[in-house]
Motif scaffolding. Sequence first.
Motif, PDB file in Angstrom:
ATOM      1  N   ARG A   1      43.964  33.460  52.386  1.00 35.29           N
ATOM      2  CA  ARG A   1      44.503  33.241  51.048  1.00 35.29           C
ATOM      3  C   ARG A   1      43.865  34.170  50.031  1.00 35.29           C
TER       4      ARG A   1
ATOM      5  N   SER B   1      42.035  33.556  47.442  1.00 32.14           N
ATOM      6  CA  SER B   1      40.624  33.274  47.172  1.00 32.14           C
ATOM      7  C   SER B   1      39.719  33.834  48.268  1.00 32.14           C
ATOM      8  N   ASP B   2      40.197  33.845  49.520  1.00 30.37           N
ATOM      9  CA  ASP B   2      39.408  34.403  50.620  1.00 30.37           C
ATOM     10  C   ASP B   2      39.164  35.899  50.409  1.00 30.37           C
TER      11      ASP B   2
ATOM     12  N   LEU C   1      39.302  37.588  47.541  1.00 29.38           N
ATOM     13  CA  LEU C   1      38.425  37.805  46.387  1.00 29.38           C
ATOM     14  C   LEU C   1      36.969  37.583  46.779  1.00 29.38           C
ATOM     15  N   ALA C   2      36.716  36.552  47.585  1.00 27.76           N
ATOM     16  CA  ALA C   2      35.351  36.295  48.044  1.00 27.76           C
ATOM     17  C   ALA C   2      34.846  37.431  48.916  1.00 27.76           C
TER      18      ALA C   2
ATOM     19  N   GLY D   1      33.999  38.861  44.582  1.00 24.37           N
ATOM     20  CA  GLY D   1      34.405  38.195  43.351  1.00 24.37           C
ATOM     21  C   GLY D   1      34.465  39.144  42.171  1.00 24.37           C
TER      22      GLY D   1
ATOM     23  N   VAL E   1      42.720  32.225  38.387  1.00 24.82           N
ATOM     24  CA  VAL E   1      41.785  31.882  39.460  1.00 24.82           C
ATOM     25  C   VAL E   1      41.003  30.599  39.175  1.00 24.82           C
TER      26      VAL E   1
ATOM     27  N   LEU F   1      42.567  27.361  40.216  1.00 26.75           N
ATOM     28  CA  LEU F   1      42.661  27.044  41.634  1.00 26.75           C
ATOM     29  C   LEU F   1      41.648  25.986  42.033  1.00 26.75           C
ATOM     30  N   PHE F   2      40.552  25.907  41.289  1.00 26.37           N
ATOM     31  CA  PHE F   2      39.458  25.024  41.666  1.00 26.37           C
ATOM     32  C   PHE F   2      39.233  23.917  40.635  1.00 26.37           C
TER      33      PHE F   2
ATOM     34  N   ARG G   1      44.186  20.851  41.258  1.00 28.08           N
ATOM     35  CA  ARG G   1      44.362  22.108  41.985  1.00 28.08           C
ATOM     36  C   ARG G   1      45.847  22.355  42.224  1.00 28.08           C
TER      37      ARG G   1
ATOM     38  N   ASP H   1      47.017  29.352  45.192  1.00 29.82           N
ATOM     39  CA  ASP H   1      46.145  30.076  46.125  1.00 29.82           C
ATOM     40  C   ASP H   1      46.992  30.496  47.324  1.00 29.82           C
TER      41      ASP H   1
END
Length: 268
Positions: free
Chosen positions: A129, A131-132, A134-135, A139, A165, A168-169, A173, A177
Motif C-alpha cells: 500500500r 503507506s508501505d 512511504l515508509a 517518510g 496521509v 490514514l491513521f 481511518r 491507503d
Amino acid sequence: MNHCQKLLLGILFTLGLIVAAQAQDRQADYRLGAGDAIKISVFQNPDLTVETRVADSGIITYPLIGAVQLGGNTIPEAERAIADKLREGGFVQKPQVNILLIQVRGNQVSVLGLVSRPGRYPIETGNTRLSDMLATAGGAVPSGSDVVILSGIREGKPFRREIDVPALFGPERNNEDVLVAGGDVIYVHRAPVFYIYGEVQRPGPYRVERDMTVLQALVQGGGLTVRGTERSMRIHRRGADGRVAEIAPEKSDLVRADDVIQVQESLF
C-alpha cells in the motif's frame, strides 16, 4: 559439542526456517513484471534448470515448451503455467516446478519529492500500500506536505489521487491507503507556508499547520515585540483571480497557504 551449543544451533536453525518461510510468503504474493530475473527448476530434471528474465511483453522462453506468458502472474501461478505445459506436451509426467525470484526490476514504484530517501523501490508483495512505500522511502521530511500525490495507470487509464496521509491513521481511518502498482509515482510536495513580518520576534516563512489560526501563526513568529499590536494586524491574501487583498483578520481566523501576515507598530 555441549548442550548449550546444540541448543543455540537449534534456535538459529528454527529462526532460519521462519525467515525463509516469511520470504516465501512475500514472494507468493508478488506478481512478476518485465525485467524480473528468475530461476526455474524442475524436481529431478536438472537439465530444465534455467535462469532468465521476464521480457517487456511478459513472456519467457523455456526449454521444450517455448514461449510462456508469466508477466502479471504470481509465482505459484507461474509455476503452474510451466508445469501444465510440460505435462500437456508429454515432456514430464508429474512436474514439480519451482521458481525463485532472483532480482526485482519489473514492479517498481518511484517515490519522489520531499522524502528522506527518494528513489525507485520494488513492490515485494501483491498487497503493498501507499503507506508501505512511504515508509520504505523513510517518510516525508519536516518540510514535506501531509498530502501526497499518487499517479499511475489503472485499467489502462491514467490515474491520479491526492491522499491526506495523517488521515490514514486518524480515529476514523478511511480507505485512502490504496494499493500501489508497478510504474506508480508517489510525489511529496513542499508543505504550504505562510509569511509573517513586522513587529514580531521571529519574522519569516513558517509551515501552515492543520487548522492553524492567526493567533497560532503569531505565536509561531515568536509573538509581538514591545512595539507591536494585534489590532493592526493585516493579512495579504491572493485570490483566485490573482489579485492580492488586504484583510483585517480575527485571531480565530484560519491561515491559508501563502498568506502574508503583517504586524504593524502601535501608534500609542
